[in-house]
Motif scaffolding. Structure first.
Motif, PDB file in Angstrom:
ATOM      1  N   THR A   1      21.904  11.299  50.684  1.00 16.83           N
ATOM      2  CA  THR A   1      20.702  10.914  49.693  1.00 16.83           C
ATOM      3  C   THR A   1      19.997  10.865  50.752  1.00 16.83           C
ATOM      4  O   THR A   1      19.606  10.128  52.110  1.00 16.83           O
ATOM      5  CB  THR A   1      21.241   8.874  49.758  1.00 16.83           C
ATOM      6  OG1 THR A   1      22.369   9.581  48.700  1.00 16.83           O
ATOM      7  CG2 THR A   1      20.366   8.596  48.524  1.00 16.83           C
ATOM      8  N   CYS A   2      19.097  11.180  50.072  1.00 16.10           N
ATOM      9  CA  CYS A   2      17.523  10.427  50.908  1.00 16.10           C
ATOM     10  C   CYS A   2      16.661   9.875  49.932  1.00 16.10           C
ATOM     11  O   CYS A   2      16.806   9.380  48.846  1.00 16.10           O
ATOM     12  CB  CYS A   2      16.814  12.019  50.315  1.00 16.10           C
ATOM     13  SG  CYS A   2      14.970  11.672  51.323  1.00 16.10           S
ATOM     14  N   VAL A   3      16.389   8.470  50.524  1.00 11.16           N
ATOM     15  CA  VAL A   3      15.689   7.589  50.093  1.00 11.16           C
ATOM     16  C   VAL A   3      14.265   7.207  50.477  1.00 11.16           C
ATOM     17  O   VAL A   3      13.571   7.754  50.820  1.00 11.16           O
ATOM     18  CB  VAL A   3      16.418   6.106  50.369  1.00 11.16           C
ATOM     19  CG1 VAL A   3      18.233   6.009  50.424  1.00 11.16           C
ATOM     20  CG2 VAL A   3      16.569   5.797  52.113  1.00 11.16           C
TER      21      VAL A   3
ATOM     22  N   GLN B   1      22.718   1.460  58.501  1.00 13.87           N
ATOM     23  CA  GLN B   1      23.861   1.586  58.265  1.00 13.87           C
ATOM     24  C   GLN B   1      24.742   3.192  57.989  1.00 13.87           C
ATOM     25  O   GLN B   1      25.652   3.406  58.319  1.00 13.87           O
ATOM     26  CB  GLN B   1      24.158   0.440  57.851  1.00 13.87           C
ATOM     27  CG  GLN B   1      25.829   0.363  57.667  1.00 13.87           C
ATOM     28  CD  GLN B   1      26.641   0.442  59.018  1.00 13.87           C
ATOM     29  OE1 GLN B   1      26.103  -0.551  59.847  1.00 13.87           O
ATOM     30  NE2 GLN B   1      28.160   0.561  59.096  1.00 13.87           N
ATOM     31  N   ALA B   2      23.498   3.256  56.808  1.00 14.09           N
ATOM     32  CA  ALA B   2      24.759   4.891  55.853  1.00 14.09           C
ATOM     33  C   ALA B   2      24.139   5.429  56.712  1.00 14.09           C
ATOM     34  O   ALA B   2      24.488   6.675  56.902  1.00 14.09           O
ATOM     35  CB  ALA B   2      22.998   4.499  54.428  1.00 14.09           C
ATOM     36  N   TRP B   3      23.356   5.827  57.374  1.00 15.34           N
ATOM     37  CA  TRP B   3      22.228   6.404  58.296  1.00 15.34           C
ATOM     38  C   TRP B   3      23.272   7.260  59.273  1.00 15.34           C
ATOM     39  O   TRP B   3      23.672   8.174  59.809  1.00 15.34           O
ATOM     40  CB  TRP B   3      21.311   6.219  58.741  1.00 15.34           C
ATOM     41  CG  TRP B   3      21.270   7.239  60.375  1.00 15.34           C
ATOM     42  CD1 TRP B   3      20.895   7.017  61.894  1.00 15.34           C
ATOM     43  CD2 TRP B   3      20.256   8.695  60.454  1.00 15.34           C
ATOM     44  NE1 TRP B   3      20.785   7.953  62.954  1.00 15.34           N
ATOM     45  CE2 TRP B   3      20.320   9.041  62.092  1.00 15.34           C
ATOM     46  CE3 TRP B   3      20.071   9.314  59.262  1.00 15.34           C
ATOM     47  CZ2 TRP B   3      20.015  10.561  62.257  1.00 15.34           C
ATOM     48  CZ3 TRP B   3      19.329  10.865  59.844  1.00 15.34           C
ATOM     49  CH2 TRP B   3      19.769  11.555  60.872  1.00 15.34           C
ATOM     50  N   LYS B   4      24.152   5.800  59.935  1.00 15.44           N
ATOM     51  CA  LYS B   4      25.421   5.670  61.130  1.00 15.44           C
ATOM     52  C   LYS B   4      26.429   6.855  61.044  1.00 15.44           C
ATOM     53  O   LYS B   4      27.241   7.095  61.127  1.00 15.44           O
ATOM     54  CB  LYS B   4      25.500   4.653  61.997  1.00 15.44           C
ATOM     55  CG  LYS B   4      24.867   4.034  62.717  1.00 15.44           C
ATOM     56  CD  LYS B   4      24.980   2.943  62.844  1.00 15.44           C
ATOM     57  CE  LYS B   4      23.811   1.994  63.591  1.00 15.44           C
ATOM     58  NZ  LYS B   4      24.096   0.422  64.336  1.00 15.44           N
TER      59      LYS B   4
ATOM     60  N   ILE C   1      22.532   8.811  54.924  1.00 10.97           N
ATOM     61  CA  ILE C   1      21.302   8.976  54.555  1.00 10.97           C
ATOM     62  C   ILE C   1      20.605  10.625  55.212  1.00 10.97           C
ATOM     63  O   ILE C   1      21.075  10.721  56.503  1.00 10.97           O
ATOM     64  CB  ILE C   1      20.646   7.863  55.069  1.00 10.97           C
ATOM     65  CG1 ILE C   1      20.626   6.642  54.383  1.00 10.97           C
ATOM     66  CG2 ILE C   1      18.803   8.045  54.876  1.00 10.97           C
ATOM     67  CD1 ILE C   1      20.188   6.575  53.323  1.00 10.97           C
ATOM     68  N   THR C   2      20.085  11.248  54.681  1.00 11.35           N
ATOM     69  CA  THR C   2      19.573  12.458  55.615  1.00 11.35           C
ATOM     70  C   THR C   2      18.230  12.139  55.370  1.00 11.35           C
ATOM     71  O   THR C   2      17.389  12.856  57.011  1.00 11.35           O
ATOM     72  CB  THR C   2      19.881  13.113  54.519  1.00 11.35           C
ATOM     73  OG1 THR C   2      18.262  13.072  52.527  1.00 11.35           O
ATOM     74  CG2 THR C   2      21.200  13.579  54.108  1.00 11.35           C
TER      75      THR C   2
ATOM     76  N   GLN D   1      16.942  10.674  45.771  1.00  8.58           N
ATOM     77  CA  GLN D   1      17.598   9.556  44.640  1.00  8.58           C
ATOM     78  C   GLN D   1      17.589   8.802  45.226  1.00  8.58           C
ATOM     79  O   GLN D   1      18.592   8.632  44.032  1.00  8.58           O
ATOM     80  CB  GLN D   1      19.149  10.650  45.569  1.00  8.58           C
ATOM     81  CG  GLN D   1      19.081  11.833  45.419  1.00  8.58           C
ATOM     82  CD  GLN D   1      18.446  13.165  46.464  1.00  8.58           C
ATOM     83  OE1 GLN D   1      19.119  12.517  48.046  1.00  8.58           O
ATOM     84  NE2 GLN D   1      17.286  13.618  46.478  1.00  8.58           N
ATOM     85  N   ALA D   2      17.464   7.469  46.040  1.00  6.05           N
ATOM     86  CA  ALA D   2      17.631   6.129  45.756  1.00  6.05           C
ATOM     87  C   ALA D   2      15.939   5.603  46.457  1.00  6.05           C
ATOM     88  O   ALA D   2      15.387   5.916  47.230  1.00  6.05           O
ATOM     89  CB  ALA D   2      18.856   6.098  45.971  1.00  6.05           C
TER      90      ALA D   2
END
Length: 347
Positions: free
Chosen positions: A150-152, A175-178, A182-183, A229-230
């Motif tokens: 996801t790109c935020v 955390q989501a990147w790990k 997360i792109t 996307q978020a």
């Protein structure tokens, strides 16, 4: 780099007004310097402000060490009131001060100043330690929202610089990147003080997380072109109905997200909820100096004497919020019910 640190009876703050060009710390050996740092935004972000204020009260207490307890107590309450005046919107400031004063009030009248100082210092340390724990729990709950790459987009700075540890919104992103979900992060520059450009972009680059900086008025076009996307942001105060006060410009981002069918998430610890106010209309909005708007990088960019409106925060209605991420889990509408249940956990 820690935004708030306590060692050897000295509060050390990272001077965020100088970032990213210069990394410099401020040694606060008295509460007045700490109060000035809060007022000047040298330390900023609701959780970091709360921790700094708690340690500032310890410094104030140490100044009164030679006094009898009744006078010690009275003087410290005056110090607390002065600290309350530094920033009116971020509720963590008042929450932390109230916790410190509750410790003071809980001591017997026969207590001495030395015992009071020790108790206050321990409470301030606990407040800082709890913020680290809340950051970690929020990161885990928030990362669960991202199950695919996801790109935020984010606004202002809700990272390690705004807290005692990894951050609220940026803690979730980290955390989501790990976890590989997360792109890229699009960071709004966040006029007028450029917290997104100076702080968020800097933090993410330090971590090696891909970040693209945009001006605030590019966010809608980025969304229309399906580049994000978020949206995830932090908060400075959340009302009982779920209305969210955050850095000016957040409301605009939320409206744009709603228009483009993009989820809008808020990450905030329970200490950022104001369980005493019904809605965002009750949140005091700080107004700051006109020069923040009329100048950029020390250079005047507006006509001399022009009238300026400079609110530091705005309020996003709860109807625009997809979910609120807390250390106790994810809150969803109806927010009045969810926040009522949260308030029970915080007693």
């Amino acid at each position: 780099m820690r935004s708030v640190a306590w060692s050897n009876n000295c509060l050390t703050l990272l001077n965020q007004t100088l970032l990213p060009n210069k990394v410099e710390t401020i040694a606060c050996n008295d509460w007045r310097r700490a109060a000035e740092a809060i007022r000047r935004l040298e330390v900023r972000g609701a959780p970091a402000i709360g921790a700094a204020a708690a340690f500032a009260l310890v410094l104030g207490a140490r100044e009164q060490a030679a006094l009898a307890f009744p006078e010690f107590k009275s003087n410290l309450q005056e110090t607390a009131e002065a600290l309350r005046q530094t920033r009116p919107t971020a509720v963590n400031l008042f929450w932390a001060i109230d916790r410190m004063l509750a410790v003071l009030e809980g001591l017997p009248d026969t207590a001495d100043s030395a015992a009071a100082i020790q108790a206050l210092e321990q409470e301030a340390i606990t407040i800082a330690d709890e913020d680290k724990e809340m950051n970690a729990k929020m990161a885990a709950f928030g990362a669960s929202l991202f199950t695919s790459p996801t790109c935020v987009l984010t606004h202002c700075n809700a990272g390690a610089l705004a807290t005692v540890d990894i951050g609220t919104a940026l803690g979730v992103i980290r955390q989501a990147w790990k976890q590989g979900n997360i792109t890229r992060v699009f960071a709004d520059e966040t006029r007028p003080l450029l917290q997104g450009a100076r702080l968020t972009a800097w933090e993410l680059m330090q971590d090696g997380i891909p970040v693209t900086l945009i001006t605030d008025n590019m966010a809608g076009w980025v969304m229309k072109n399906k580049m994000v996307q978020a949206v995830i942001v932090g908060a400075d105060r959340i009302a009982l109905n779920g209305d969210v006060a955050n850095k000016i410009g957040t409301y605009s981002v939320a409206v744009l997200a709603k228009e483009h069918g993009i989820p809008f998430y808020v990450a905030a610890p329970s200490s950022t909820f104001d369980f005493k106010i019904a809605s965002g209309s009750d949140i005091p909005i700080e107004e700051r100096s006109a020069t923040e708007v009329t100048s950029l990088g020390g250079n005047c960019v507006a006509p001399q004497g022009v009238h300026v409106f400079n609110p530091a925060f705005d309020v996003t209605p709860h109807s625009l919020v997809t979910a609120i991420i807390t250390e106790h889990g994810l809150l969803h509408a109806p927010y009045d019910q969810a926040i009522h249940q949260l308030s029970k956990l915080c007693k």
